[in-house]
Structure formats: structure tokens, C-alpha cells
Write a protein that holds these residues in place. Sequence first.
Motif, short mmCIF file in Angstrom:
data_model
loop_
_atom_site.label_atom_id
_atom_site.label_comp_id
_atom_site.label_asym_id
_atom_site.label_seq_id
_atom_site.Cartn_x
_atom_site.Cartn_y
_atom_site.Cartn_z
N ASP A 59 3.29 -28.09 28.31
CA ASP A 59 4.37 -28.15 29.32
C ASP A 59 3.98 -27.41 30.59
O ASP A 59 4.28 -26.23 30.72
CB ASP A 59 5.65 -27.57 28.68
CG ASP A 59 6.83 -27.59 29.65
OD1 ASP A 59 6.77 -28.34 30.64
OD2 ASP A 59 7.79 -26.84 29.41
N PRO A 60 3.30 -27.92 31.54
CA PRO A 60 2.85 -29.32 31.58
C PRO A 60 1.50 -29.52 30.90
O PRO A 60 1.12 -30.65 30.63
CB PRO A 60 2.71 -29.57 33.09
CG PRO A 60 2.36 -28.24 33.66
CD PRO A 60 3.00 -27.22 32.80
N GLY A 61 0.73 -28.47 30.62
CA GLY A 61 -0.57 -28.66 29.98
C GLY A 61 -1.29 -27.34 29.90
O GLY A 61 -0.68 -26.28 30.13
N LEU A 62 -2.58 -27.37 29.54
CA LEU A 62 -3.35 -26.13 29.41
C LEU A 62 -3.49 -25.39 30.74
O LEU A 62 -3.95 -24.26 30.78
CB LEU A 62 -4.73 -26.43 28.83
CG LEU A 62 -4.74 -26.68 27.31
CD1 LEU A 62 -6.07 -27.26 26.86
CD2 LEU A 62 -4.42 -25.40 26.57
N VAL A 63 -3.03 -26.07 31.80
CA VAL A 63 -3.08 -25.44 33.12
C VAL A 63 -2.27 -24.14 33.13
O VAL A 63 -2.52 -23.24 33.93
CB VAL A 63 -2.56 -26.44 34.20
CG1 VAL A 63 -1.06 -26.70 34.02
CG2 VAL A 63 -2.88 -25.94 35.59
N ASN A 64 -1.29 -24.03 32.21
CA ASN A 64 -0.54 -22.79 32.08
C ASN A 64 -1.45 -21.58 31.94
O ASN A 64 -1.24 -20.55 32.56
CB ASN A 64 0.37 -22.86 30.85
CG ASN A 64 1.59 -23.75 31.11
OD1 ASN A 64 2.06 -23.86 32.24
ND2 ASN A 64 2.06 -24.40 30.05
N TYR A 65 -2.45 -21.75 31.08
CA TYR A 65 -3.34 -20.63 30.80
C TYR A 65 -4.19 -20.27 32.02
O TYR A 65 -4.37 -19.10 32.33
CB TYR A 65 -4.23 -20.93 29.58
CG TYR A 65 -3.44 -20.83 28.28
CD1 TYR A 65 -3.24 -19.61 27.68
CD2 TYR A 65 -2.89 -21.97 27.70
CE1 TYR A 65 -2.50 -19.51 26.51
CE2 TYR A 65 -2.16 -21.90 26.54
CZ TYR A 65 -1.96 -20.65 25.94
OH TYR A 65 -1.23 -20.57 24.80
N THR A 66 -4.72 -21.28 32.68
CA THR A 66 -5.54 -20.97 33.86
C THR A 66 -4.67 -20.38 34.95
O THR A 66 -5.07 -19.44 35.63
CB THR A 66 -6.26 -22.24 34.37
OG1 THR A 66 -5.31 -23.29 34.48
CG2 THR A 66 -7.39 -22.63 33.44
N ASP A 67 -3.43 -20.88 35.08
CA ASP A 67 -2.50 -20.31 36.06
C ASP A 67 -2.24 -18.84 35.76
O ASP A 67 -2.28 -17.99 36.65
CB ASP A 67 -1.16 -21.06 36.03
CG ASP A 67 -1.22 -22.33 36.88
OD1 ASP A 67 -2.34 -22.62 37.36
OD2 ASP A 67 -0.18 -23.00 37.02
N VAL A 68 -1.94 -18.56 34.49
CA VAL A 68 -1.59 -17.19 34.10
C VAL A 68 -2.76 -16.25 34.33
O VAL A 68 -2.62 -15.20 34.96
CB VAL A 68 -1.15 -17.16 32.62
CG1 VAL A 68 -1.21 -15.74 32.07
CG2 VAL A 68 0.25 -17.71 32.48
N MET A 69 -3.93 -16.65 33.84
CA MET A 69 -5.06 -15.74 33.93
C MET A 69 -5.56 -15.61 35.37
O MET A 69 -6.16 -14.61 35.72
CB MET A 69 -6.20 -16.19 33.00
CG MET A 69 -5.87 -16.06 31.51
SD MET A 69 -5.00 -14.50 31.10
CE MET A 69 -6.34 -13.33 31.26
#
Lengths: 301, 385
Positions: A59-69
Motif C-alpha cells: 500500500d502502495p508498494g515496497l516504495v514505503n520502505y525506500t521512502d521511510v529509510m
Amino acid sequence: MSGRDSGVAEVTDLAAVGIRRAGRPGIDFWTLLGTPAMLVVLVAFGVPLFMVVYKSATDPGLVNYTDVMGDPVFRKSLFKTIEIAVAATLAALLLGYPYAYVMARSGRWMRSFLLVALMVSFWTSLLIRTFAWQVLLQNTGVINTELKRLGLIDTPLPIIRNEFAALVGMTQMLAPFLILAVYALIRAIPPELEQAAMGMGARRSTMFRTVVLPLSMPGVAAGCVLVFVLALGFYITPQVLGGPSERMVGQSIAEAVHAFVRPGLACAMAVILLLLVGLVLAATARFMRLSDILKMGSMSE
Amino acid sequence: MTQSQEETFVKGRAGADIEIRHASHSYGPTLVVDDITFSADAGEIVTLLGPSGSGKTTLLRMIAGFVPARRGSILVGGSDVTALPVHRRNIGMVFQNYALFPHLNVRDNIAYPLARAKVRRAARPSIVAEALDAVRLPGVEERMPSQLSGGQQQRIALARAIVNRPRLVLMDEPLGALDRRLRESLQVEIVRIAREFGLTVVNVTHDQEEAFTISDKIAVLSHGKLLQYGPPEDLFRAPGSVEVADFLGESNVLHGVVELGREGHRLRRGDDLVLLTDQHVRSAGLVPGQDVVVVVRSWSARLVPLEDARTQRGRSWVRARIAAVLFTGDSRKIVLHSQQGETLSVRYTIDAEIPGVQGDEVAVQWDPSLGVVTSARTSPQEGDR
């Protein structure tokens, strides 16, 4: 074959049947009894946890992790969280160890008093305790008002809405865990060991350093890990007492949900925090039995 | 500490004499140790003997310094240690639960007092080895206490208690946790080690057999008071009170009123003939009409046919019916009921012939001088004999 022999054979057959019956999977009485509890755990913990992990990746995708980090604010809050957790652990240790020792070694009445004092605070809602600290610490709170009335200060001391206040609150919430962990270990040390040491020429401080401290180390380690792990996930206390500039991960998660309306991002943060806790516990498990620590954690709210 | 000092440290010292003067201690309003006075020479083994709640453990803790003396004083080697903190009293301690440090190996356990006395690190291993030799358990330095049996652990505790040649070794029920055989062999060991090193030992126990086996002197305590103090044989032969007699071995307690008969003073007890010797009358100040108690040890009494008892002169006897003959391992115990309703017991060796079987009416007979007589309603005698 005599009648007695056949009787024995009959008994043996019955026993074999009994064993076979008990060995059949799935209908064991205790398994049956435990099933509802297991279902509750699955529905209440397993499913939500899975949803969090699932959402963080979709939700929306693994982009969450790259955004967070990639977010310096989150990284800063992660380090701040570790820093505050370490500080709270140390403070809980410094205050809690002497408390635990006195409680373990004092007479019946004193011990009951200390234990009740501990439990009353322990059983009071975390929310209530947090607001109680606010009443004490705020600019128009008890401490500042009294100091001003006594003429010791002109302007209120900066003891609210900062890291200090968050630390005070968190230490008070967490110290009981450490106290109980250390208390259990010290109670297990026979007083005769202390007497023997002093009889053999050790002054009290030497006795403490050479006997009590080494023997209570497992309790100290268990208590510290427990307090540290619990501190990592604190939200309400730092939110109410802490300052706006230093944020803990719990607060970042709340912000991601409320302000940014990005639940996926919040889930990714939660997963990272979970991994951190898992890492700490895994490292600890190399040195001691994890069940001992978790046993004490089960007293948590 | 220099080399020569260490030599002295290891070899030169022995136990000190000890003196307890009017020691008292109370928990709240209750006197748990009530004005106790006694003394022992250097190198003696003293046992504080009494039931639980007699104050013996509190007294030991007062000697150690864990419990303050509310009144009175404690002297070790002639100097008053009453106000001295525990760690400066130079004592060795042995506890029922061994109290070995579980986180230290045997060597470090035994070296603990040496480290506190600042004995050079290099000198410690040989002193530890010597102590282990003394308790006949050489070569176990590297073991952890948990790897040793109970008996071995208590030997290590003993080695640790004597390694720095304390002026006083205090033992709190040291053999209480061990089984009978181990207890007996360690009793012998304690005496041997104490003699070998000239140790003064104060031992606490409720086991009268242990007290008799290892002690030079026994202090019998009850309800915080010292009932009697002296060598075991004296206590056994001449117990100063019914309580002491009762405590120091299986015995029979006979009640009666003093009367003056043809044979001199006796108890008024139906057909029974319980004679009181002139010695009894004089020492207990007996007068006719007085309620008294006569205590006779089970081992001092014999069973004889009633007709024999009636004809023999100068011996006491009580008519009783045999209720049971019990085999107790090392002896036989005959349980009887007297006509007055008392339960009596008489002991025989296994191979001795017993004159009667269950249900027989016999006379329990004894030499009157072996009985102990006290007034029934006075408080037990206090203090030193």
C-alpha cells in the motif's frame, strides 16, 4: 497357558489400545481445551500482524520502505528512539536496583510497603500516570508553582515538553519491570551467602561487589533488555511530556497515519521497529533464556 | 602482607577463648536470649543445644555480630568484641545450606577470606591446597560448588571457614542437611580438624546425639534461657532439671507426692515403690507433701517380674503393662503403660533377653540414685550449675 497368564495378556492388550487411542492426533483433551485460546491469539495478534506486514509492502508498494529509510526525519527519530530507550534503561537501573535490593532484604513490613507502592503505580493506567507527570512538571504545575512560591526561581524551570520530561515519565513507567526482575534474583540469593562473606572479613561494600552484584547479574540483564525493548515502542508518554523537536518512532507512525494519511508508510515504520526489537531479543538470546525475560514482560499492560 | 606474616597467618594462629557475659536480645517485647553467661577455653568445641525457638541461633548470630547484644558483652581472646562490626571479628562460618558462593569455583571460594585479608595472590593457591588437604578433598580447586555432593560441599565450606585460622569458627546446624551416615562421618571430621588446628568452635544444633559426639561443652538452651552448661558426661549423669534430662535422652517422667515411709523418703504412688535418696532430699530440699517429678532414663531402667521387685530391697519400681516391643534398628524399645496412666519406655540391646511379652504385667525397676528429682511446680533451674 494358565488363566493368570491370559489375564496379564488381556491387561497388556487393553493398555496398548489405550496408548493407541491417546496417540491419535487432534482429539487430545488438552489440545481441545487450548484451541479457543490459540484461535484468539491467531485472530487478535496473528492476523493484524500479517496485515501490517502485508500493507507495508503493498500500500502502495515496497516504495514505503525506500521512502521511510530515505527520510532524514524518520532516521533521526529512529536514533532518538534508541537513545531515549538507552537512557530510560540506565535511569531505571540506577533507581531500580537499590529499590529492588532494599525490598529483597528488608523486613516483612518494609517489604510489603515497598511492594505495594510499586504495584499501585504499576497497576495505574499508563495514561493516568502520564497526565499526573504533566500536572507535576508543567509550567503552572506543582513543582514550578512551589519553587516560585518559595522564591527559589523567577521563571518556570524547563521541565516539560522536552526530552527530560519524556525520560522522567518513561523511567517511572518502566522501572517496575526492572525492579521485579532484579528483586526475583536477589530474593533467590540466600542471606547466608552475605553473612558468610562478612564473617570472612568482607565489609558490606566488598560483600556487595563480590557476592550480590555478580549473582544478580542475570536479573539485571533480563530487566534491562525488557525495559529497553518496551521503551522502543513508547508513544503516549513522549507525546504528552516530550518536546516537539525530538520524536520517537511511535510518534512518527502516528503522524504518518493522522497527518499524512499513508497507512502503508506507518506499517513499514512499524515493521522496522519490530525488526529492531527482534534484533535485540535475538542478540540477548545468545546469552540467556528468552523465556525468562518474556515471563517478566507478560506483566506488562 | 609480607612472606613471614603469611607464614604466621597460615600456621601460627589458633582459636581464642570466648566468654559470654549476661548476653540478652529481644525481638519486640520477647526476650529471645535471656541473660546468658558462659565461657569456653581456646580450642574447645562448644555446642548450643536446644529445640527451635530456644534462642540458640540468635545467640550464635550475636557472637558473629549479625544481631546486636541489647545487654551484656561478648569477649573473644579477652577483648570485648560486642561493638565490633562482623567483618572485623575474624570468624569462620559454616551454615546448614553450605553457603558456598555459586559463582566462584572451589579455589576462589576458599581463597575468599584470604583475599579479604590481603594475602598476596601468589601465596593463595598453596594455602587453599593445604586447607583442602585438611578436609581430605584435595585437587577439586577447579570444580564449581554445584558439581559437588552435599557432603563435599560442606567439607569445602569447612575448609573455607578454617583457611585463615579464625579465632572462632561458628557453625549453624552444619550437618542438618546431610543424611545420617554422612553426618556421623563429618562429626568425626569436624572434631579431628578442630583439634588439628586448635580451633575454638561454637556449634548450634537441636540434635542431642551430635552435641554429645562432638562437644567439649554443651549449653542447653530453652526459651532463651541457659538451663545448664558443662561437659556432655556431666550433663548426662547429673542433669540439673527435668527439662535437661528430658532433652538429653529418652526418659520417663513420674509424678508423685513425697512421703516418709519405712525405707525413708519415697513417692506416694499406690503399690509402686519410688525411693528418693538422701542425696535427692538434700539437693532438691524435699519435704513430705511436696509434688515432685522423678526422671528415669529408658536405658537406666530394667524389667523384672513383679514378685522379684517386691522382694528386692533398695530399688525403685513401678508396676506397668507391656504395650509393645519395638525393634528400632540398634536397640529394642519396650513401651509400657503404668497404673497411673503414664507411658513409659525401657531400652534393651538387641541381644538382651526381655523378661515378658506384650500384655504382661511387670515391674519397671531402677537404681534410685540414677533418677533425677525436681520439684514439680518450680521453674527450671537457671544458669551455671
